[in-house]
Scaffold this active site. Structure first.
Site, PDB file in Angstrom:
ATOM      1  N   ASP A  85       5.196   1.334  11.683  1.00  0.00           N
ATOM      2  CA  ASP A  85       4.026   0.594  11.188  1.00  0.00           C
ATOM      3  C   ASP A  85       3.962  -0.838  11.725  1.00  0.00           C
ATOM      4  O   ASP A  85       2.974  -1.540  11.482  1.00  0.00           O
ATOM      5  CB  ASP A  85       4.026   0.545   9.650  1.00  0.00           C
TER       6      ASP A  85
ATOM      7  N   CYS B  68      -4.425  13.028  12.293  1.00  0.00           N
ATOM      8  CA  CYS B  68      -5.225  11.814  12.251  1.00  0.00           C
ATOM      9  C   CYS B  68      -5.036  11.107  13.574  1.00  0.00           C
ATOM     10  O   CYS B  68      -4.339  11.609  14.457  1.00  0.00           O
ATOM     11  CB  CYS B  68      -4.858  10.936  11.061  1.00  0.00           C
TER      12      CYS B  68
ATOM     13  N   ARG C 170       0.826  15.011  12.361  1.00  0.00           N
ATOM     14  CA  ARG C 170       1.278  14.797  10.993  1.00  0.00           C
ATOM     15  C   ARG C 170       1.336  16.079  10.142  1.00  0.00           C
ATOM     16  O   ARG C 170       0.604  16.221   9.146  1.00  0.00           O
ATOM     17  CB  ARG C 170       0.435  13.694  10.331  1.00  0.00           C
TER      18      ARG C 170
ATOM     19  N   LYS D 255       0.833  -1.213   0.000  1.00  0.00           N
ATOM     20  CA  LYS D 255       0.000   0.000   0.000  1.00  0.00           C
ATOM     21  C   LYS D 255       0.865   1.259   0.000  1.00  0.00           C
ATOM     22  O   LYS D 255       0.636   2.182  -0.784  1.00  0.00           O
ATOM     23  CB  LYS D 255      -0.897   0.020   1.246  1.00  0.00           C
ATOM     24  N   ASN D 256       1.866   1.279   0.883  1.00  0.00           N
ATOM     25  CA  ASN D 256       2.646   2.505   1.049  1.00  0.00           C
ATOM     26  C   ASN D 256       3.558   2.807  -0.130  1.00  0.00           C
ATOM     27  O   ASN D 256       4.159   3.872  -0.191  1.00  0.00           O
ATOM     28  CB  ASN D 256       3.432   2.460   2.369  1.00  0.00           C
TER      29      ASN D 256
ATOM     30  N   ARG E 227      -8.278  -0.423   4.915  1.00  0.00           N
ATOM     31  CA  ARG E 227      -7.381   0.527   4.244  1.00  0.00           C
ATOM     32  C   ARG E 227      -6.092  -0.173   3.822  1.00  0.00           C
ATOM     33  O   ARG E 227      -5.479   0.219   2.832  1.00  0.00           O
ATOM     34  CB  ARG E 227      -6.999   1.662   5.200  1.00  0.00           C
TER      35      ARG E 227
HETATM   36  C1  LIG Z   1      10.030   8.078   9.168  1.00  0.00           C
HETATM   37  C2  LIG Z   1       8.833   7.205   9.264  1.00  0.00           C
HETATM   38  O1  LIG Z   1       8.831   6.245   9.999  1.00  0.00           O
HETATM   39  N1  LIG Z   1       7.808   7.521   8.483  1.00  0.00           N
HETATM   40  C3  LIG Z   1       6.535   6.802   8.550  1.00  0.00           C
HETATM   41  C4  LIG Z   1       5.398   7.770   8.264  1.00  0.00           C
HETATM   42  O2  LIG Z   1       5.533   8.282   6.945  1.00  0.00           O
HETATM   43  P1  LIG Z   1       4.824   9.652   6.595  1.00  0.00           P
HETATM   44  O3  LIG Z   1       5.334  10.030   5.276  1.00  0.00           O
HETATM   45  O4  LIG Z   1       3.371   9.605   6.837  1.00  0.00           O
HETATM   46  O5  LIG Z   1       5.391  10.560   7.733  1.00  0.00           O
HETATM   47  P2  LIG Z   1       6.831  11.202   7.770  1.00  0.00           P
HETATM   48  O6  LIG Z   1       7.874  10.198   7.501  1.00  0.00           O
HETATM   49  O7  LIG Z   1       6.777  12.400   6.935  1.00  0.00           O
HETATM   50  O8  LIG Z   1       6.867  11.615   9.296  1.00  0.00           O
HETATM   51  C5  LIG Z   1       7.971  11.389  10.145  1.00  0.00           C
HETATM   52  C6  LIG Z   1       7.949  12.383  11.276  1.00  0.00           C
HETATM   53  O9  LIG Z   1       8.163  13.683  10.773  1.00  0.00           O
HETATM   54  C7  LIG Z   1       7.153  14.569  11.155  1.00  0.00           C
HETATM   55  N2  LIG Z   1       6.936  15.496  10.028  1.00  0.00           N
HETATM   56  C8  LIG Z   1       6.707  14.990   8.785  1.00  0.00           C
HETATM   57  C9  LIG Z   1       6.526  15.809   7.696  1.00  0.00           C
HETATM   58  C10 LIG Z   1       6.579  17.198   7.897  1.00  0.00           C
HETATM   59  O10 LIG Z   1       6.419  18.006   6.970  1.00  0.00           O
HETATM   60  N3  LIG Z   1       6.810  17.685   9.142  1.00  0.00           N
HETATM   61  C11 LIG Z   1       6.993  16.859  10.225  1.00  0.00           C
HETATM   62  O11 LIG Z   1       7.201  17.321  11.334  1.00  0.00           O
HETATM   63  C12 LIG Z   1       5.958  13.684  11.432  1.00  0.00           C
HETATM   64  O12 LIG Z   1       5.053  14.274  12.297  1.00  0.00           O
HETATM   65  C13 LIG Z   1       6.625  12.467  12.033  1.00  0.00           C
HETATM   66  O13 LIG Z   1       6.892  12.666  13.375  1.00  0.00           O
HETATM   67  O14 LIG Z   1       4.168   7.116   8.422  1.00  0.00           O
HETATM   68  C14 LIG Z   1       3.952   6.062   7.505  1.00  0.00           C
HETATM   69  C15 LIG Z   1       2.606   5.471   7.848  1.00  0.00           C
HETATM   70  O15 LIG Z   1       2.554   5.091   9.164  1.00  0.00           O
HETATM   71  C16 LIG Z   1       5.095   5.045   7.622  1.00  0.00           C
HETATM   72  O16 LIG Z   1       4.943   4.076   6.635  1.00  0.00           O
HETATM   73  C17 LIG Z   1       6.467   5.700   7.528  1.00  0.00           C
HETATM   74  O17 LIG Z   1       7.471   4.735   7.789  1.00  0.00           O
HETATM   75  C1  LIG Z   2      -0.670   4.867   9.040  1.00  0.00           C
HETATM   76  C2  LIG Z   2      -0.465   4.287   7.863  1.00  0.00           C
HETATM   77  O1  LIG Z   2      -0.801   4.848   6.669  1.00  0.00           O
HETATM   78  P1  LIG Z   2      -1.157   6.371   6.342  1.00  0.00           P
HETATM   79  O2  LIG Z   2       0.118   7.127   6.364  1.00  0.00           O
HETATM   80  O3  LIG Z   2      -1.715   6.278   4.956  1.00  0.00           O
HETATM   81  O4  LIG Z   2      -2.130   6.854   7.370  1.00  0.00           O
HETATM   82  C3  LIG Z   2       0.153   2.933   7.760  1.00  0.00           C
HETATM   83  O5  LIG Z   2       0.401   2.470   6.644  1.00  0.00           O
HETATM   84  O6  LIG Z   2       0.394   2.309   8.820  1.00  0.00           O
END
Ligand SMILES: CC(=O)N[C@H]1[C@@H](OP(=O)(O)OP(=O)(O)OC[C@H]2O[C@@H](n3ccc(=O)[nH]c3=O)[C@H](O)[C@@H]2O)O[C@H](CO)[C@@H](O)[C@@H]1O
Ligand SMILES: C=C(OP(=O)(O)O)C(=O)O
Length: 426
Positions: free
Chosen positions: A313, A124, A129, A22-23, A405
């Site tokens: 995750d 969320c 996020r 998915k990711n 999801r």
């Molecule tokens: C590094 C990490 O483990 N990332 C996870 C994150 O990716 P996802 O891409 O959703 O989140 P990010 O990797 O961007 O977030 C990592 C961290 O950075 C912070 N942040 C992010 C973007 C930004 O603009 N500002 C900021 O402060 C977030 O709040 C978080 O604490 O969630 C996904 C769904 O659960 C997981 O598959 C990813 O492995």
């Molecule tokens: C939280 C997840 O996905 P999303 O970043 O799409 O919310 C996940 O894959 O565990």
């Protein structure tokens, strides 16, 4: 709405086919916006999130069609995304609120169409996020960004320009948005402190197949030489390392023996190492990974980290494992501030867990006992299903839309390896 009813106690044995990730699939779908020629993605998972994003892309003018499966591929798992014409560069709140990955249309849209108006995704269940790093990265590539009335407006009427982006900490999503945008920027972009998750390398491989010039994906520094246009391509979505890891935990918890067909060990080494520490016997075989139990489950400690560290995750699923381990485990969530929503629900099943700040101390109990519980987010849902598989008696899990999801046909896959599980209307 459906609920999942699980009668615990069965040992799981057999083969679990692992779906496409998915990711990765969601980001690859967004990449289709970068080209006026079709992108065909194979090994697509059948998940609610894929449908939601396909609807958003469709709203923008992308046509989505089933492509004929190529030799050996399962029919219906190949989808073609044709962004020949982008009619609408707005991603409305109603789409984005359903799924955070929608923010990944921002980079491709501004790169290709010169403008994008994307609803802020907001927080969320698992945390706030924010997207400030996404916006800073696009600003470094010359986009003008304005945030107002719940929307991000990005524009670059004369196109993006290559630039240097140094992330202060690792962000998967910001790395992906920057990477996609940079493919069509004029000149060279260097992304430092880039996320190294396998999904980044998968995205870069697809973009390179479309004609991009990306080097270093999967490492801390990624270099992108911008090109004038990207062309159509075909790409196979990587296997879902989180789905594979979740079934691996099921094998250990039920003292079973599961072959995770299609899973790749190098994508999930931290998960496999922790499984072995907890008593799992892991063997990498032809075409997948086998996970068995040595008969015991030992306590363990976890701190979630960006790849190659232990994945956030997988945190909830390992917490379910810790609930039935010998001794205590300490689980620290260092990525998201609120990713312990499964704790009170696991406690309803008889778990002994104390949360202090970002750490949870889990004292293993002799046995869990079935109870009605509620899924709060995607991986939390899976942790409840795992706990239910070993609990005495019946567990009913409600709010399955979270599970749908990200886990394809969970009940079918579990049933096929011996679980007593039914999905039924609530
Ligand atoms: C590094 C990490 O483990 N990332 C996870 C994150 O990716 P996802 O891409 O959703 O989140 P990010 O990797 O961007 O977030 C990592 C961290 O950075 C912070 N942040 C992010 C973007 C930004 O603009 N500002 C900021 O402060 C977030 O709040 C978080 O604490 O969630 C996904 C769904 O659960 C997981 O598959 C990813 O492995
Ligand atoms: C939280 C997840 O996905 P999303 O970043 O799409 O919310 C996940 O894959 O565990």
């Amino acid at each position: 709405m459906d609920k999942l009813v699980i009668e615990g106690g069965n040992r799981l044995e057999g083969v679990v086919p692992i779906s496409g990730a998915k990711n990765s699939a969601l980001k690859l779908m967004c990449a289709s916006l970068l080209s006026s020629e079709p992108l065909t993605l194979h090994n697509m998972p059948r998940l609610a999130d894929i449908t939601t994003l396909a609807d958003l892309l469709n709203h923008m003018g992308v046509t989505v069609t089933m492509a004929g499966g190529r030799g050996g591929r399962i029919a219906g798992r190949s989808l073609t995304f044709d962004a020949g014409q982008i009619n609408d560069t707005v991603a409305p709140y109603d789409f984005v609120r359903k799924m955070r990955a929608s923010i990944l249309v921002l980079g491709p849209l501004v790169a290709r169409a010169g403008e994008a108006i994307v609803s802020l995704p907001g927080g969320c269940a698992i945390g706030t996020r924010p997207i400030d790093l996404h916006l800073k990265a696009l600003t470094a590539l010359g986009a003008e960004i304005d945030v107002a009335e719940g929307y991000v407006r990005a524009s670059a009427p004369k196109g993006l320009k290559g630039g240097n982006i140094r992330f202060p900490f690792v962000s998967v999503g910001a790395t992906e948005n920057a990477l996609m945008a940079a493919t069509l920027a004029k000149g060279t972009t260097v992304i430092e402190n880039a996320a190294r998750e396998p999904e980044i390398a998968d995205l870069a491989a697809c973009l390179n197949a479309m004609g991009a010039k990306i080097e270093g994906a999967g490492h801390e520094t990624i270099t992108v030489e911008g090109v004038d246009r990207l062309h159509g391509a075909e790409h196979e979505v990587m296997p879902d390392r989180v789905e594979a890891g979740s079934y691996a935990v099921a094998a250990l918890m039920t003292r079973g023996n599961l072959f995770l067909e299609g899973a790749r060990a190098h994508d999930m080494q931290a998960t496999l190492d922790k499984l072995e520490e907890a008593g799992g016997i892991v063997s990498v075989e032809d075409g997948g990974i086998r996970v068995k139990s040595n008969g015991h489950i030992h306590g363990f400690n976890i701190v979630t980290q960006p790849f190659p560290g232990f994945a956030t995750d997988m945190q909830a699923q390992f917490m379910a494992l810790a609930c039935v381990a010998d001794g205590a485990s300490v689980i620290t969530e260092a990525i998201f501030e609120n990713r312990f929503m499964h704790v009170p629900e696991l406690c309803r099943l008889g778990a002994d867990i104390t949360v202090t700040g970002s750490s949870a101390t889990v004292r293993g109990v002799e046995a869990l006992k079935g109870a009605p519980v509620m899924a709060t987010d995607l991986r939390a849902s899976m942790s409840l299903a795992l706990a239910a598989l070993v609990a005495n008696g019946k567990t009913e899990i409600r709010r399955l839309y979270h599970l749908d999801r990200g886990y394809e046909r969970l009940e079918e896959k579990l049933k096929a390896v011996g679980a007593n599980v039914e999905r039924m209307p609530d």
